[in-house]
Design a protein around this motif. Structure first.
Motif: not given
Length: 399
Positions: A7-25
């Motif tokens: 489920d988590i891997d599928s969600a990552a695929t679904t969101l990969s093109t629409v959700i920002r990869r937020t920074p680690m500061i």
């Protein structure tokens, strides 16, 4: 536990093109305070200003054509509302969001701007949720719950995947905790890959349903809630998150309102990040010493949607809690030069006057006296103690 790694891997695929990869500061100030390497996972820089679109988009994108045609409905004080509105609009689906009548105006405006029909209903999110459920029952619209659904949790879990990719040597992750969707998702994603990582949830002490729920072994509603952190003020933990958190999370701690406002101020001053009180909960736990940490620590900053008026109030609250703002009531002579003597003493002590209010009607005043309430900027708790001693020695403060 209903959320699988597939489920988590599928969600990552679904969101990969629409959700920002937020920074680690990296946070030097937090690292120096606790003696660990501390990094901030900045979900306040996510689309719509919080992590919520991850779960909302993952849930809505999996609706059938028939369900999409009926539209979606949600209840939220702000962040989930915006996440649902943006996700539904992105997918071409109609959305209605019920928000409490006291919801912040900027959050209402943003939800409308993302394309949702907004209905103000009730005084709390729980009351708004009753109306959202009724609308779903009447119309067939699909209710998008803010945290209690496997697809929501799987979407939030992608934060955990990003943390492992961006900080592969992480030893501990500290996460704000409300209904439990974000913490459950991060725990599910991380523990499957790195079971040695310590995961800690943080609630506001004045809206803390999780400690009792975990002690009882099932979700229990909080008796009362009164916190500035409205984003994590949830009366009852979700069933789906509870199954994961009770099994996977190492501990849950609470923080005070003072710690929340101080953490928000710290993020503003030192990290140059605008963070809402709920989003600063994990930072508050670290700065207040509520968690025992070592090694490499990731602190999740979950959201940054804050009303400018509330930001002003919380900043003042934080300055006071940090010993940077002091209000005292002094008694001075009601003769020429009485007030000047007080102000000159404050000047000599290095206090910057912000506000002065006179009163001649206090009960314990003599005829030739006036009461002065003065607010000053100070350098910290020790400076405040020095001010009080000097004012008392000079006769301005009464016991």
């Amino acid at each position: 536990m209903s959320v699988t790694q597939d489920d988590i891997d599928s969600a990552a695929t679904t969101l990969s093109t629409v959700i920002r990869r937020t920074p680690m500061i990296a946070s030097r100030v937090l690292s120096e305070r606790i003696g660990c390497e501390v990094w901030l996972k900045c979900e306040n820089l996510q689309r719509t200003g919080s992590f919520k679109p991850r779960g909302a988009y993952n849930r809505i994108s999996r609706l059938s054509d028939e369900e999409r045609a009926r539209g979606v409905v949600a209840a939220s004080a702000g962040n989930h509302a915006q996440g649902v509105a943006w996700s539904a609009s992105s997918l071409g689906i109609a959305s209605r969001v019920y928000m409490p009548r006291g919801a912040a105006l900027p959050k209402i405006a943003a939800t409308k701007a993302y394309g949702a029909e907004v209905i103000l209903e009730g005084s709390t999110v729980d009351e708004a949720l009753v109306s959202a459920r009724a609308f779903a029952d009447e119309t067939g619209a699909v209710l998008i719950h803010p945290f209690d659904h496997p697809h929501i949790v799987a979407g939030q879990a992608t934060v955990g995947l990003e943390i492992l990719e961006q900080m592969p040597d992480v030893d501990a992750i500290v996460v704000p905790l409300g209904g439990g969707g974000l913490l459950a998702g991060i725990a599910a994603a991380v523990k499957a890959r790195r079971p040695d990582v310590t995961i800690i949830g943080v609630q506001a002490a004045q809206a803390a349903a999780w400690p009792q729920s975990l002690a009882d072994g099932h979700p229990v509603a909080a008796a009362s809630m009164n916190t500035m952190a409205d984003g994590i003020a949830v009366a009852r933990p979700g069933d789906v998150p509870f199954a994961h958190i009770s099994e996977l999370v190492d501990s849950v701690v609470t923080v005070s309102e003072e710690s929340l406002s101080t953490a928000l101020l710290l993020m503003l001053e030192r990290a140059k990040l605008i963070v809402e009180p709920a989003g600063a909960a994990a930072v508050a736990a670290v700065t207040a010493g509520a968690v025992d940490l070592s090694g490499n620590v990731c602190v999740v900053v979950s959201g940054g949607n804050i009303d400018p008026l509330l930001l002003s109030h919380v900043t003042t609250h934080g300055l006071t809690a940090a010993g940077r703002f002091l209000t005292v009531t002094a008694t001075v002579s009601d003769r020429p030069g009485g007030l000047i003597a007080l102000l000159e003493l404050l000047r000599d002590l290095g206090a910057s006057v912000v506000d002065v209010v006179h009163s001649r009607v206090a009960d314990d005043l003599y005829l030739d006296e006036v009461q002065v309430t003065v607010s000053v900027e100070t350098r910290g708790p020790e400076h405040q103690r020095e001010l009080r001693r000097s004012l008392s020695d000079a006769g301005f403060l009464r016991d």
